[in-house]
Design a protein around this motif. Structure first.
Motif, PDB file in Angstrom:
ATOM      1  N   THR A 168       1.273  -1.415   0.158  1.00 34.26           N
ATOM      2  CA  THR A 168      -0.154   0.092  -0.190  1.00 34.26           C
ATOM      3  C   THR A 168       1.135   1.188  -0.300  1.00 34.26           C
ATOM      4  O   THR A 168       1.569   1.249   0.019  1.00 34.26           O
ATOM      5  N   GLY A 169       0.049   2.569  -0.306  1.00 33.83           N
ATOM      6  CA  GLY A 169       0.963   3.495   0.046  1.00 33.83           C
ATOM      7  C   GLY A 169       2.355   3.963  -0.873  1.00 33.83           C
ATOM      8  O   GLY A 169       2.205   4.035  -1.455  1.00 33.83           O
ATOM      9  N   GLN A 170       3.236   3.869   0.386  1.00 31.37           N
ATOM     10  CA  GLN A 170       4.765   4.808   0.738  1.00 31.37           C
ATOM     11  C   GLN A 170       5.326   3.441   0.161  1.00 31.37           C
ATOM     12  O   GLN A 170       6.324   2.908   1.062  1.00 31.37           O
ATOM     13  N   GLY A 171       5.335   1.612   0.033  1.00 34.06           N
ATOM     14  CA  GLY A 171       5.210   0.522   0.105  1.00 34.06           C
ATOM     15  C   GLY A 171       5.772  -0.287   1.368  1.00 34.06           C
ATOM     16  O   GLY A 171       6.311  -0.972   2.115  1.00 34.06           O
TER      17      GLY A 171
ATOM     18  N   GLY B 216       0.310  -5.935  -6.835  1.00 34.07           N
ATOM     19  CA  GLY B 216       1.079  -4.620  -6.780  1.00 34.07           C
ATOM     20  C   GLY B 216       0.858  -4.177  -8.008  1.00 34.07           C
ATOM     21  O   GLY B 216      -0.004  -3.862  -8.853  1.00 34.07           O
ATOM     22  N   ASP B 217       1.320  -1.982  -8.084  1.00 35.53           N
ATOM     23  CA  ASP B 217       0.885  -1.743  -8.947  1.00 35.53           C
ATOM     24  C   ASP B 217       2.712  -0.825  -9.848  1.00 35.53           C
ATOM     25  O   ASP B 217       3.098  -0.695  -8.797  1.00 35.53           O
ATOM     26  N   SER B 218       3.061  -1.176 -10.651  1.00 37.23           N
ATOM     27  CA  SER B 218       3.889  -0.717 -10.898  1.00 37.23           C
ATOM     28  C   SER B 218       4.074   0.677 -11.348  1.00 37.23           C
ATOM     29  O   SER B 218       5.185   0.923 -11.657  1.00 37.23           O
ATOM     30  N   SER B 219       3.092   1.095 -11.032  1.00 41.25           N
ATOM     31  CA  SER B 219       2.923   2.725 -11.674  1.00 41.25           C
ATOM     32  C   SER B 219       3.839   3.092 -10.252  1.00 41.25           C
ATOM     33  O   SER B 219       3.447   4.608 -10.793  1.00 41.25           O
ATOM     34  N   TYR B 220       3.807   2.543  -9.358  1.00 40.24           N
ATOM     35  CA  TYR B 220       4.199   2.743  -7.567  1.00 40.24           C
ATOM     36  C   TYR B 220       5.811   2.659  -7.830  1.00 40.24           C
ATOM     37  O   TYR B 220       6.324   1.697  -8.355  1.00 40.24           O
ATOM     38  N   PRO B 221       6.408   3.266  -7.265  1.00 45.49           N
ATOM     39  CA  PRO B 221       7.416   3.495  -7.233  1.00 45.49           C
ATOM     40  C   PRO B 221       8.101   2.937  -6.345  1.00 45.49           C
ATOM     41  O   PRO B 221       9.202   1.764  -7.109  1.00 45.49           O
ATOM     42  N   LYS B 222       7.906   1.998  -5.475  1.00 47.57           N
ATOM     43  CA  LYS B 222       8.019   0.940  -4.589  1.00 47.57           C
ATOM     44  C   LYS B 222       7.039  -0.123  -4.765  1.00 47.57           C
ATOM     45  O   LYS B 222       6.721  -0.992  -3.694  1.00 47.57           O
ATOM     46  N   PHE B 223       6.946  -0.445  -5.523  1.00 48.35           N
ATOM     47  CA  PHE B 223       6.568  -1.553  -6.757  1.00 48.35           C
ATOM     48  C   PHE B 223       6.428  -2.420  -6.307  1.00 48.35           C
ATOM     49  O   PHE B 223       8.217  -3.043  -5.743  1.00 48.35           O
TER      50      PHE B 223
ATOM     51  N   GLY C 283       2.785  -9.754  -8.819  1.00 42.50           N
ATOM     52  CA  GLY C 283       1.414  -9.261 -10.118  1.00 42.50           C
ATOM     53  C   GLY C 283       1.140  -7.904  -9.993  1.00 42.50           C
ATOM     54  O   GLY C 283       1.939  -6.720  -9.056  1.00 42.50           O
ATOM     55  N   ASP C 284       0.972  -7.602 -11.938  1.00 37.54           N
ATOM     56  CA  ASP C 284       0.833  -5.943 -11.583  1.00 37.54           C
ATOM     57  C   ASP C 284      -0.548  -5.398 -12.242  1.00 37.54           C
ATOM     58  O   ASP C 284      -0.639  -6.344 -12.973  1.00 37.54           O
ATOM     59  N   ASP C 285      -1.193  -4.856 -11.766  1.00 38.91           N
ATOM     60  CA  ASP C 285      -2.043  -4.154 -12.133  1.00 38.91           C
ATOM     61  C   ASP C 285      -1.971  -3.388 -13.167  1.00 38.91           C
ATOM     62  O   ASP C 285      -3.295  -3.178 -13.993  1.00 38.91           O
ATOM     63  N   GLN C 286      -1.209  -3.048 -13.462  1.00 35.97           N
ATOM     64  CA  GLN C 286      -0.630  -2.282 -14.958  1.00 35.97           C
ATOM     65  C   GLN C 286      -0.796  -3.128 -15.765  1.00 35.97           C
ATOM     66  O   GLN C 286      -1.024  -2.320 -17.564  1.00 35.97           O
TER      67      GLN C 286
END
Length: 592
Positions: free
Chosen positions: A61-64, A98-105, A130-133
């Motif tokens: 979540t959020g910032q890793g 996770g979501d690879s658009s966030y820095p702490k994927f 796993g990647d939501d993107q």
């Protein structure tokens, strides 16, 4: 022969990791493994040293950060005094969402995999990310990873001779069975809505029933977006909070949707039931009273307005009596049908209730026992607290945009929680909302001399209103706010309040009204225009910077301040921002 048992532990914020963990649990049952699926913080972590086989499924979540329901487990696992071989008997696998658009994927999954390895665990497979993107979402990684996982597990724990894997054609038993009480049973009180004296600190399991004091629209009636400033009375709750904290609100479905759902499934909303777990050791859902009415279950528990996941269609297909409906449901739940499912469900944001309308023969054949397997529970929604207890004792205020948008479906899409909250009118009597508070990601400096620079476009300004109220009540100046919206006359929230503080010398305010002139002006333009001041505050006065929202433009503007005023190269500016982040002088909140 080794005991054939598997434990699936999940850390989930929005329900995706929990859904995936349940999917792995079903796969285990089909392979005749003794399986438990639990949230990481519901599990007694001291027992991990005795587990032979564990699959961890965790979101980031959020910032890793780890999700709320695995924070205690996380703290325990990273204790310095754990012996390096304490998990040497453990075969394990880690699946991250996770979501690879966030820095702490997928930061949490990677770190968990590494830590269990350090403690002597034996990984069955590399960590799956796993990647939501991805076009097909996390399933693009999960599907092939699960095939490999089951091959590994069956090699270690072969099936008992004479037994086969339970076919996909067979529907597994439900988690609970629903036992109706005699029709003349008295109705239980609607416990969630009764103002009760708190037995304990308000929490997800024991929310405080807060009275709605006011519900005020703060955008012009002509503005396209309805934004509310809502105030709750938390007198007697024992709730304490400071600027940067978050209020969690448990939403409910509207009566029309509840009625439609009951009609579609041919359920009597006033009928009472008790739940019995199918397997011993399964605990009952903590948030459901026993006994319970169907109306209470559908209103407060089942998320009938969420976009259904693949697992929903898989389970629904077992109840299909109509051949056409069965084929479509099976296609949506197959690996090959995911693009079809995405364009049917995810892209137009079709709800569970709307989906049930599209499969009428199947819907009226759903056995009530399977309701809790089929439809996830309503998740609490998080809002940044927009007020300070020093300015408004015994009150919590939130600044909330009512979620409403169009897709190709004829009915506009509506956010469950924001639509419900916006509909509450405190002038019509005692209106209550179940809520509790949790620590937010932002911490404001204790030193009264440290200035704070806050960048909050739109409703992202909410935590900064709390911080400014708190700091002003303590007599602190040095408050700098960059606020952006569309038009000064339509969505300049809290304008009178800000202008009064500017006059009194407590606030320096920079505004960007993007649509009030021909060339669009955003917050990042104001940061660049005032780069000398920003640099001086950072370099000479030890200022802290706060950023609300996932907001690349403002980040880029801060980098340019460091380059143009600080004389740093692009890579030095990037490193300087990272150093400010490490020392908590730069903090961002990715939602509000």
């Amino acid at each position: 022969m080794a005991e054939r048992k598997i434990l699936v532990l999940f850390g989930s914020q929005t329900g995706n990791a929990e859904d995936t963990a349940e999917r792995i649990g079903r796969g285990a049952k089909r392979r005749r493994l003794d399986c438990r699926v639990e949230a990481l913080d519901s599990y007694d972590v001291a027992k991990l040293i005795n587990e032979p086989l564990v699959v961890f499924v965790c979101a980031t979540t959020g910032q890793g950060d780890p999700p709320d329901n695995m924070k205690m487990f996380w703290r325990f696992l990273f204790r310095k005094n754990l012996p390096p071989n304490s998990l040497c008997q453990l075969d394990y696998a880690v699946l991250g969402l996770g979501d690879s658009s966030y820095p702490k994927f997928n930061f949490v999954a990677k770190k968990l995999h590494k830590r269990v390895l350090q403690l002597g665990g034996n990984p069955l497979l590399p960590v799956a990310l796993g990647d939501d993107q991805h076009d097909l979402g996390a399933d693009a990684v999960i599907d092939p990873w699960l095939v490999a996982l089951w091959d590994k597990i069956l090699a270690l724990y072969p099936l008992t001779p004479g037994l086969d894997i339970i076919s996909q054609d067979v529907c597994l038993p439900p988690k609970y069975t629903l036992h109706y009480l005699a029709e003349d049973s008295t109705h239980p009180d609607d416990g969630l809505l009764q103002p009760t004296a708190p037995r304990t600190i308000a929490s997800e399991l024991h929310p405080f029933s807060a009275r709605v004091v006011s519900n005020q629209r703060v955008t012009a009636e002509s503005h396209f977006q309805d934004v509310r400033l809502i105030e709750f009375d938390v007198t007697g709750s024992g709730i304490t909070f400071s600027a940067g904290d978050v209020v969690m609100i448990q939403a409910q479905n509207c009566p029309e949707d509840v009625q439609q759902f009951c009609q579609l499934l041919r359920l009597d909303p006033d009928r009472q039931f008790v739940l019995k777990p199918t397997e011993s050791g399964t605990s009952l859902p903590a948030l459901l009273p026993q006994p319970c009415t169907i109306r209470h279950l559908v209103t407060h528990y089942l998320d009938i307005s969420c976009v259904p996941r693949r697992s929903f269609f898989e389970l629904l297909s077992y109840f299909a009596t109509n051949e056409l409906e069965r084929e479509k449901l099976q296609e949506f739940s197959s690996a090959g049908g995911q693009e079809e499912l995405y364009s049917y469900c995810n892209r137009p944001r079709r709800t569970t209730l709307e989906t049930l309308w599209d499969f009428p023969h199947t819907t009226c054949a759903i056995p009530p026992d399977y309701l809790l397997d089929l439809i996830p529970r309503i998740r609490p929604r998080a809002f940044s607290i927009a007020s300070s207890v020093l300015a408004h004792p015994d009150r919590i205020q939130i600044l909330m945009a009512v979620v409403r948008y169009k897709t190709r479906l004829s009915k506009p899409r509506r956010g469950l929680c924001s639509t419900w909250l916006a509909s509450l009118n405190p002038e019509q009597g005692d209106v209550r909302v179940p809520l509790w508070v949790k620590k937010g990601g932002m911490k404001f400096p204790a030193d009264p001399d440290i200035p704070v620079i806050m960048i909050g476009p739109g409703t992202g300004v909410a935590p900064f209103r709390a911080a400014i109220q708190e700091r002003v009540a303590q007599g602190r100046k040095g408050n700098y706010l960059f606020f952006g919206c569309r038009q000064k006359s339509k969505d300049f929230y809290c304008q009178v309040e800000w202008e009064e503080l500017v006059t009194k010398g407590f606030l320096t305010l920079f505004t960007a009204f993007s649509r009030d002139q021909e060339d669009k002006v955003y917050v990042q333009h104001r940061i660049r225009e005032n780069r000398r001041l920003v640099w001086e505050l950072l370099s000479s006065r030890n200022a802290h910077i706060y950023l609300a929202g996932n907001f690349p433009g403002a980040l880029q503007a801060l980098r340019s301040v460091l380059q143009l005023e600080g004389g740093l190269s692009p890579s030095e500016a990037e490193e300087h921002l990272r150093a400010l982040e490490r020392s908590q002088r730069f903090q961002s909140e990715t939602w509000s």
